[in-house]
Design a protein around this motif. Sequence first.
Motif, mmCIF file in Angstrom:
data_model
loop_
_atom_site.group_PDB
_atom_site.id
_atom_site.type_symbol
_atom_site.label_atom_id
_atom_site.label_comp_id
_atom_site.label_asym_id
_atom_site.label_seq_id
_atom_site.Cartn_x
_atom_site.Cartn_y
_atom_site.Cartn_z
ATOM 1 N N MET A 1 0.849 -1.208 0.000
ATOM 2 C CA MET A 1 0.000 0.000 0.000
ATOM 3 C C MET A 1 0.877 1.247 0.000
ATOM 4 N N ASP A 2 0.580 2.189 -0.870
ATOM 5 C CA ASP A 2 1.341 3.440 -0.925
ATOM 6 C C ASP A 2 0.881 4.378 0.184
ATOM 7 N N TRP A 3 1.863 4.983 0.868
ATOM 8 C CA TRP A 3 1.548 5.920 1.946
ATOM 9 C C TRP A 3 1.980 7.318 1.529
ATOM 10 N N LEU A 4 1.141 8.286 1.822
ATOM 11 C CA LEU A 4 1.465 9.679 1.521
ATOM 12 C C LEU A 4 2.378 10.219 2.615
ATOM 13 N N ASN A 5 3.469 10.849 2.215
ATOM 14 C CA ASN A 5 4.389 11.445 3.188
ATOM 15 C C ASN A 5 3.854 12.830 3.565
ATOM 16 N N SER A 36 13.515 22.244 -1.135
ATOM 17 C CA SER A 36 13.452 21.929 -2.575
ATOM 18 C C SER A 36 13.555 20.425 -2.803
ATOM 19 N N GLU A 37 14.421 19.758 -2.052
ATOM 20 C CA GLU A 37 14.588 18.314 -2.202
ATOM 21 C C GLU A 37 13.331 17.561 -1.783
ATOM 22 N N GLN A 38 12.688 18.046 -0.701
ATOM 23 C CA GLN A 38 11.455 17.391 -0.224
ATOM 24 C C GLN A 38 10.315 17.573 -1.234
ATOM 25 N N LEU A 39 10.290 18.717 -1.903
ATOM 26 C CA LEU A 39 9.270 18.932 -2.941
ATOM 27 C C LEU A 39 9.463 17.946 -4.091
ATOM 28 N N LYS A 40 10.726 17.723 -4.478
ATOM 29 C CA LYS A 40 11.003 16.757 -5.543
ATOM 30 C C LYS A 40 10.589 15.352 -5.114
ATOM 31 N N SER A 41 10.805 15.031 -3.833
ATOM 32 C CA SER A 41 10.417 13.706 -3.336
ATOM 33 C C SER A 41 8.907 13.536 -3.373
ATOM 34 N N LEU A 42 8.175 14.615 -3.039
ATOM 35 C CA LEU A 42 6.711 14.553 -3.081
ATOM 36 C C LEU A 42 6.237 14.333 -4.521
ATOM 37 N N GLU A 43 6.812 15.082 -5.458
ATOM 38 C CA GLU A 43 6.435 14.929 -6.869
ATOM 39 C C GLU A 43 6.729 13.512 -7.361
ATOM 40 N N LYS A 44 7.882 12.965 -6.941
ATOM 41 C CA LYS A 44 8.247 11.612 -7.345
ATOM 42 C C LYS A 44 7.275 10.596 -6.765
ATOM 43 N N GLY A 45 6.913 10.788 -5.486
ATOM 44 C CA GLY A 45 5.994 9.860 -4.834
ATOM 45 C C GLY A 45 4.601 9.895 -5.449
ATOM 46 N N LEU A 46 4.167 11.098 -5.862
ATOM 47 C CA LEU A 46 2.832 11.241 -6.458
ATOM 48 C C LEU A 46 2.835 10.937 -7.953
#
Length: 298
Positions: A1-5, A36-46
Motif C-alpha cells: 500500500m502506498d503511503w502519503l508522506n 526543494s529536495e522534499q518537494l522533488k520527493s513529493l512529486e516523485k511519490g505522487l
Amino acid sequence: MDWLNYHHLLYFWTVVKEGTVTRAAEVLSLTQPTVSEQLKSLEKGLGETLFERSGRRLVLTEKGRVVFKYADEIFRLGAELQDTLRGQATGQERLRVGMSDAIPKLIVHRLLEPALRMDPPMRIICREDKTERLLAELSTSELDMVLTDAPLAGQARVRAYNHLLGECSVTFFGTPELAKRYERRFPESLEGAPVLLQTENNHVRRSLDHWFDAIRIRPRIIAEFEDSALLKQFGHHGEGLFPGPTAIEAQIIEQYGVRVVGRTDRIKERYYAITVERKIKHPAVRVISEYAHENLFA
C-alpha cells in the motif's frame, strides 16, 4: 500500500502559502535546498509535476492546484482537531454553525448573540457557503446547525429537519435624500425608482419579483448582489433603494445611515435552523431558537 508522506505535503503546502521556497524554509526552520529536495520527493511519490517555472517564480500546475486543495483541507482539519481537543480539555462547548450566504449578516449576529452570553461560555465557529455544501457537512456531523432563509425540501439528499426560527416583513431603505423623494405614495413611488436587489437565485428576490408583478410596478434595477452586506453598502452610498428584514430595521438604519422608505407585509422573510435532530438537543441551538421566537421575531 502506498503511503502519503505528510511531512513532504506540509512543506509543499507551506511553499504555496508563503509564495516562495525561501520564505517557506524560514517558516519551517529548514534550509532552502532541504525544502526543494522534499518537494522533488513529493512529486516523485505522487508521480506528478506540481510546480512549473514562470521566470523566477514557481507556479502551480493543474495537478498542483488539486494537491494544494486537498492539502489545505487536511491541515485545516488537523488544526480543527487540535482546537477540539483543547476545547474538550478546558470543558468549553462549541457550536459549529453553517450560514447560507443569502442570510443578512445582521440577522446572523442577532440570532447567534444569545449563545455568546451563555454560562459557561460557548465557543462559536461560523462557516459561510452555499446551502447545499453546508448541508453535506451537517450530514457528516461537521456542523451542528445550518442557518438558511428557505426550508429543506422533501427531495433533499440529506436527512435533516427544519426548525422555523421566525418570519418578518420587508422594509425598503434609502439615504435621506432618496427616502425624501420616494417615501410618499409607497409602494407606487417605486415605479421607475432606482433599486438594489438580491440576485435572481435568492428566495426573497423571487418574492419581490412576484410582488412587483402583482402591484404592476417596474422599478429600475441598478445592481444585483449575492452578498447582502455589499448590497447595503451600495445603498449606504446612495446608489439606490434597497430591501431588508423589518426585524433588524433599527440596526440597518444605525449602521448604514439610511431611512425607512416603506414597508410591505405582502413579502415575508423566513429563517430556519436546520439540524439532524427532529427535536433540538444542542443547548446553544435551543437558546437561539427561544430567543428568535420570543424576541427577534416576536
